[in-house]
Design an enzyme around this catalytic site. Structure first.
Site, PDB file in Angstrom:
ATOM      1  CD  GLU A  36      -2.962  -0.588  -0.231  1.00  0.00           C
ATOM      2  OE1 GLU A  36      -3.049   0.591  -0.594  1.00  0.00           O
ATOM      3  OE2 GLU A  36      -3.517  -1.514  -0.855  1.00  0.00           O
ATOM      4  CG  LEU A  79       8.986   2.904  -5.580  1.00  0.00           C
ATOM      5  CD1 LEU A  79       8.626   2.211  -6.868  1.00  0.00           C
ATOM      6  CD2 LEU A  79       9.054   1.870  -4.452  1.00  0.00           C
ATOM      7  CE1 TYR A 119      -6.437   3.727  -0.556  1.00  0.00           C
ATOM      8  CE2 TYR A 119      -4.106   3.649   0.037  1.00  0.00           C
ATOM      9  CZ  TYR A 119      -5.185   3.117  -0.637  1.00  0.00           C
ATOM     10  OH  TYR A 119      -5.032   1.976  -1.361  1.00  0.00           O
ATOM     11  CG  ASP A 137      -7.203   4.604  -4.610  1.00  0.00           C
ATOM     12  OD1 ASP A 137      -8.397   4.663  -5.001  1.00  0.00           O
ATOM     13  OD2 ASP A 137      -6.406   3.749  -5.043  1.00  0.00           O
TER      14      ASP A 137
HETATM   15  N1  ADE Z   1      -3.610   0.647  -5.341  1.00  0.00           N
HETATM   16  C1  ADE Z   1      -3.640   0.774  -4.006  1.00  0.00           C
HETATM   17  N2  ADE Z   1      -3.915  -0.408  -3.413  1.00  0.00           N
HETATM   18  C2  ADE Z   1      -4.045  -1.308  -4.405  1.00  0.00           C
HETATM   19  C3  ADE Z   1      -4.309  -2.699  -4.438  1.00  0.00           C
HETATM   20  N3  ADE Z   1      -4.472  -3.397  -3.320  1.00  0.00           N
HETATM   21  N4  ADE Z   1      -4.377  -3.283  -5.641  1.00  0.00           N
HETATM   22  C4  ADE Z   1      -4.180  -2.560  -6.766  1.00  0.00           C
HETATM   23  N5  ADE Z   1      -3.936  -1.268  -6.801  1.00  0.00           N
HETATM   24  C5  ADE Z   1      -3.875  -0.634  -5.628  1.00  0.00           C
END
Ligand code: ADE
Length: 357
Positions: A36, A79, A119, A137
């Protein structure tokens, strides 16, 4: 109570269409948390290799808590948004000392830890602990604002409240992990920002934007973005014998704690090679000769664009005195890989290696 039709449709669509992503094949909260954090502001395809390297090196929360921040930065290199890495590490240390090496289950405890905004707290509690919290999100904002035709500006208090109320109203209390991910997945795969594929959408018959707007992608409403500033930056690859000077940016600055070759912004009408020489003197207290350009390219950060001009330069005299940087080192080119560099330096380092100094 049975779920509302919209909820049931989302859940069955997700069961059939969800992507097989590495963090969806685990129930280990630590792994879900790492995913996450990495997925914030970053595309799934870019995250996957970082996620597996990171977990190979730090397979448990304890291992991450015991690691140095340097090492975490090294694995994060490329990243972007390094603040995430710093807060991830800080939170791991706190969980290790205050919470017996576990990620807390309670909203209020979790929300207090670094990097746990609304979030991330909701995402970890719902995906890892199956608690009925929303995880809203950018994808979810878009999907919900279209389904319910929310016309306030995205990000405004009223917009956020309406989205949250709608999500809570439909949340699948027995499977919040699938429900939250179904909304995100629909946003990624179908209800995309510019080209929503309404003909493939499992919930189009419940979507107000689809039934009332000529073009559902009019929503969500966005305030027009300020144009990003652009700067020309001259950077010195300063050689003294076989060693090159690198300096570390201060923690509280943009790209904080990362290493770089010293340089700075070009002034109006200044020649780039003069900028380079001036910056080496000004920021490092070194007199240098700037011999030739190595490479230049454009690089985009989240809030600004730069063109980076790298120059080969030779040490003449002076002892390094730092102005804003917190550390410096004279290193061999072969040692550069041990330092976490700002992402804009990657191509220049590759080019420098080709010179075989
Ligand atoms: N973006 C944030 N969490 C995600 C998840 N679990 N799977 C795919 N995209 C994401």
């Amino acid at each position: 109570m049975p779920y509302k039709p919209l909820t049931s449709l989302l859940l069955s669509w997700y069961a059939e269409h969800k992507r097989n992503l590495p963090w969806r094949n685990t129930s280990i909260p630590y792994r879900i948390w790492i995913s996450e954090i990495m997925l914030q502001q970053t595309q799934v395809a870019q995250v996957i290799p970082y996620y597996s390297r990171f977990l190979k090196r730090f397979p448990t929360l304890k291992k991450l808590a015991k690691a140095s921040l340097e090492e975490v930065y090294l694995l994060w290199q490329g990243l972007g948004y390094y603040r995430r890495a710093r807060m991830l590490h800080e939170a791991a240390v706190l969980m290790n000392t205050l919470h017996q090496g576990k990620i807390p289950h309670e909203y209020d405890l979790l929300r207090k830890l670094p990097g746990f905004g609304e979030y991330t707290t909701g995402a970890v509690l719902s995906l890892a602990y199956h608690k009925p919290y929303p995880a809203i999100d950018g994808n979810v904002n878009r999907v919900i604002s279209r389904i319910f035709a929310i016309r306030d500006f995205v990000g405004s208090t009223s917009f956020r409240k309406q989205v949250k109320d709608r999500v809570m109203d439909h949340l699948a209390v027995n499977d919040p992990a699938s429900f939250n991910q179904a909304l995100m997945e629909l946003g990624s795969l179908v209800c995309q920002p510019k080209k929503p594929q309404c003909n493939r959408c499992p919930v189009s018959r419940h979507c107000t934007a689809f039934s009332t707007l000529s073009d559902p992608n009019m929503l969500p409403l966005k305030k027009s973005k300020k144009k990003k500033p652009h700067y020309a930056i001259a950077i010195g690859i300063l050689l003294k014998g076989a060693r090159v000077l690198i300096a570390r940016r201060a923690a509280n600055e943009l790209l904080g704690n990362l290493w770089e070759f010293p340089g700075g912004k070009k002034k109006h009408r200044e020649k780039l090679s003069d900028t380079c020489r001036r910056e080496l003197k000004n920021k490092m207290n070194i007199d240098a000769v700037v011999s030739r350009p190595l490479i230049h390219y454009r690089h985009t950060y989240s809030h600004l664009d730069v063109t980076l001009h790298f120059f080969m330069s030779q040490y003449v005299k002076g002892r390094v005195k730092l102005k804003k940087h917190t550390q410096f080192k004279w290193v061999k080119v072969s040692e550069l890989k041990r330092f976490a560099f700002a992402s804009g330096h990657k191509k220049a380092i590759a080019e420098l290696k080709l010179l075989k100094l």
